[in-house]
Write an enzyme that holds these catalytic residues in place. Sequence first.
Site, short mmCIF file in Angstrom:
data_model
loop_
_atom_site.label_atom_id
_atom_site.label_comp_id
_atom_site.label_asym_id
_atom_site.label_seq_id
_atom_site.Cartn_x
_atom_site.Cartn_y
_atom_site.Cartn_z
N ASP A 122 87.94 -76.82 13.25
CA ASP A 122 88.60 -75.70 12.58
C ASP A 122 89.36 -76.25 11.38
OD1 ASP A 122 87.73 -73.84 14.47
OD2 ASP A 122 89.45 -74.22 15.77
N ASP A 140 84.11 -68.37 13.35
CA ASP A 140 85.08 -67.38 13.82
C ASP A 140 85.13 -66.18 12.88
OD1 ASP A 140 85.79 -69.07 15.93
OD2 ASP A 140 87.29 -70.09 14.72
#
Length: 200
Positions: A122, A140
């Site tokens: 991330d 995401d």
Amino acid sequence: MWQKRLIVLLIPGLLATVLDRLTKIWAVNTLKEQPMKSYLNDIFRLVYAENTGAFLSLGSDMNDNLRYWVLAVVPVLVLLYIFFHVLTAKNLHIVQQAAFGFILGGGLSNIYDRIMEGRVVDFMNMGFGTLRTGIFNVADMSIMLGLFLMVPFLFQKQAPVEAATTPVAAAEIAEAAATEVEESAAQEEPAEDADQSPTK
């Protein structure tokens, strides 16, 4: 029909997967072991993180076996269900098909990382002051975009034809039809009696 749906499903799905893979490679090569970078008056941040959990690090505290089943096996089964649902469901709007494509693409990319690497990269964060999102990635974003595209269809009214096929509505229609037949028969009987009466 399923061939066209497959194309609509694959285009956003592949786009999401390719963009996620490329941006994760970029993040590893550019942001890893580097200080956080802030943009737009700190609304947007680039900060490298390795997530062993699900979306926004949910489930990262689970033991390895439980995390594997909950974050890898179960999501794969869910994505397989979505895939076959899109190909076989009736009256599925093209926007819904594309939305499921974004969800599948993002989901598969993150699941691949969890299974092959044991963690997900991330690198993005947004917010104002202390009110901020967790750290997320393109996969995401793709999943959230798919869910956002699905929202309008959750509030669609049921079609009149479908509403008339419910058991209560069907019973009412049948009762009304029977009443109409009885009234028609009652109106025809006097005419028949008049025809059969003897002439003077």
